[in-house]
Design an enzyme around this catalytic site. Structure first.
Site, PDB file in Angstrom:
ATOM      1  N   ASP A 151      26.463  39.794  47.396  1.00 36.83           N
ATOM      2  CA  ASP A 151      26.737  39.351  48.760  1.00 36.83           C
ATOM      3  C   ASP A 151      26.051  38.000  48.891  1.00 36.83           C
ATOM      4  O   ASP A 151      24.828  37.922  49.021  1.00 36.83           O
ATOM      5  CB  ASP A 151      26.149  40.385  49.737  1.00 36.83           C
ATOM      6  CG  ASP A 151      26.156  39.897  51.183  1.00 36.83           C
ATOM      7  OD1 ASP A 151      26.770  38.855  51.467  1.00 36.83           O
ATOM      8  OD2 ASP A 151      25.530  40.573  52.028  1.00 36.83           O
ATOM      9  N   ASP A 209      29.654  42.628  62.208  1.00 39.06           N
ATOM     10  CA  ASP A 209      28.719  41.965  61.286  1.00 39.06           C
ATOM     11  C   ASP A 209      27.917  40.901  62.031  1.00 39.06           C
ATOM     12  O   ASP A 209      28.429  39.825  62.338  1.00 39.06           O
ATOM     13  CB  ASP A 209      29.544  41.355  60.132  1.00 39.06           C
ATOM     14  CG  ASP A 209      28.663  40.679  59.089  1.00 39.06           C
ATOM     15  OD1 ASP A 209      27.448  40.544  59.304  1.00 39.06           O
ATOM     16  OD2 ASP A 209      29.213  40.281  58.042  1.00 39.06           O
TER      17      ASP A 209
END
Ligand code: AMP
Length: 525
Positions: free
Chosen positions: A10, A195
């Protein structure tokens, strides 16, 4: 004999995280100090050495001019874009223009392309993983925001290459988060991925049906995040100091940096406990030159009251995403929390209220995207399958992130591949010459959703060159536009009469010259 493990990375705006599937279970990989999260920061020191990750974060506070933070905001964007302009206003480091529209950061007189900076972060993640696993690792799945266009994806892949990584797949962050919760395969649902990170907020509505992860709608604000809570608290500290000592703290960036640092620490503390003591030593001096400290107590409720409106702003964006998809919160099956700021009790509580349901937060919100990427990596090499996670057996299918098309004669955007078409997919179109003995044809390609071509992102130009001399209209070239499994655009062309492949050269407008890329490769090896 098991195959080489695949990293799931990520690569975040503020922080990055790496995970890997080993013997059927996912490991989120810590560094030497036990930290599983690394700051996506690169600092260039005076002696020529470079710090990357958490060490660089400290350095960026004291030497912001020579430290690159938030490289992800810049990668793959053209120099003249609004985003780069606003970053140049707000970031202390220098961003300069290359020969075309590409951007470089200039530090201590040396220019670095953005993929190089991100590549340094990726190399750090790779080193951490290799030290943990005890063997070299070459392959990785890297995640990107769902709305990243072709150039941004290409440049992220290049960053991987410069870090010595073979990027076997680029996947969308919300898709990775859904995979970490076992979606895909037989688990079908309509889910919202909320998010909330350090500097950005994104909401994605995903339809997961039979291994296809369709982004139904996505919306976001790239300047809304955990940073805003820190700013709010730092300003409150300035006001409290004024009240305590009747001294106004002047506009000193160093003081502001210290306050922000303490604010962030206090914010995290209030995630764990009900009360926190805010303490900053020797923040200023009184008239007699005696040092003045700032000290007060803050409780979670009071802090929450001061910050509610920041969380409220995320819901305006959620409203927009739902409206665009013609959905309401009742149509959703699940809400998944991603990003460090979703740890805040205030955020969790308000999100629950907004969506009217419990939320999925069992997987660590800082790690969930890397975990999903690692699961996908394992699935791609068909090894190390994760027990109990059906998603691992599924080769996930993403969809085209944005519509792909070309400029028609009338400046209208002619869509060749619709947004949300399942990828990989392709479309062919026949082009011809408009003049006698024309030697080349150029086609402008764009990505976006506007009918007006100029309102979309220009990806570049395809040049079909070395055409046979012939009267106009006689040459027919079939061009195939493909969006591959990474969401990347691939163009090939063929002369219909001779069947010969025609060189189709796409020059990405916010990309770098081949010479520049060669130089980057040489520097990184
Ligand atoms: P991300 O971009 O997802 O890594 O998120 C980083 C943001 O999450 C930063 O603004 C952090 O201050 C924030 N954050 C991380 N941990 C916590 C916590 N325990 N409580 C509140 N905020 C946090």
């Amino acid at each position: 004999m098991s195959l080489e493990p695949v990293l799931g990375v990520d690569l975040g705006t503020t922080n990055s995280c790496v995970a890997v599937v080993l013997n059927g279970s996912v490991h989120v990989i810590p560094d030497e100090t036990g930290d599983s999260i690394q700051a996506s920061v690169v600092s260039f020191l005076e002696d020529g050495s470079v710090l990357v990750g958490n060490q660089a974060r400290q350095e960026s506070v004291v030497d912001p001019v020579n430290s690159v933070v938030s490289a992800k905001r810049l990668i793959g964007r053209s120099f003249d874009s609004e985003q780069i302009r606003s970053i140049r206003r707000s970031m202390p480091y220098r961003v300069v223009k290359g020969r075309q529209q590409e951007s470089f950061v200039e530090i201590r007189g040396q220019k670095f392309a953005l993929p190089e900076v991100s590549g340094m972060v990726l190399r750090r993640m790779k080193d951490i993983a290799e030290a943990y696993v005890g063997q070299p690792i070459r392959k990785a799945v890297i995640t990107v925001p769902a709305n990243f266009n072709d150039t941004q994806r290409q440049m992220t892949k290049l960053a991987g290459e410069l870090a010595g990584i073979d990027v076997i797949r680029v996947i969308n962050e919300p898709t990775a988060a859904a995979l970490a919760y076992g979606y895909g395969d037989d688990v079908n649902a309509r889910i919202a991925i909320y998010d909330f990170g350090g500097g950005t907020f994104d909401i994605t509505l995903l339809d997961v049906r039979k291994n296809v992860f369709e982004v139904v709608s996505t919306a976001g604000d790239s300047f809304l995040g955990g940073d805003d809570f820190d700013d709010r608290l730092a300003r409150y500290m300035i006001a409290a100091f004024k009240k305590q000592h009747d001294v106004a703290l002047d506009d000193d960036p160093f003081v502001w940096g210290r306050l922000k640092h303490v604010a962030e620490k206090t914010k995290r503390e209030l995630t764990e406990t009900d009360k926190a003591i805010v303490m900053v030593h020797e923040l200023a001096q009184d008239e007699a030159g005696a040092p003045l400290d700032l000290r007060f107590q803050l409780d979670r409720k009071g802090f929450g009251e001061r910050c509610k409106d920041i969380v409220q702003r995320t819901f305006l964006i959620c409203d927009e995403a739902l409206r665009n998809a013609r959905l309401t919160v009742q149509d959703l099956d699940e809400v998944v929390l991603v990003g460090g700021s979703t740890r805040m009790p205030l955020v969790r509580e308000m999100v629950k209220q907004y969506f009217g349901r419990e939320v999925l937060a069992e997987v660590n919100p800082d790690e969930v995207v890397a975990i999903g990427a690692a699961i996908q990596g394992a699935a791609l090499v068909q090894d190390h399958l994760v027990e109990g996670n059906t998603g691992a057996h599924a080769l996930l299918l993403d969809v085209a992130p944005q519509s792909l098309g070309i400029q028609s004669v009338s400046e209208i955007f002619e869509v060749l591949i619709e947004r949300n078409a399942q990828i990989p997919c392709e479309r062919t179109q026949v082009f011809t010459t408009t003049k006698d003995n024309q030697e080349s044809v150029s086609i402008r390609i764009f990505q976006g959703e506007s009918r007006i071509v100029a309102e979309n992102t220009r990806l570049g130009e395809i040049e079909l060159y070395g055409l046979r001399p012939a009267p106009r209209g006689q040459i027919q070239i079939e061009v195939t536009f493909e969006i591959d499994a990474n969401g990347l655009v691939v163009v090939t062309a063929r002369d219909l009469e001779t069947g010969r492949a025609q060189a189709a050269h796409v020059r990405v407008s916010a990309g770098y010259d081949p010479d520049d890329i060669d130089a980057m490769r040489a520097r990184s090896s």
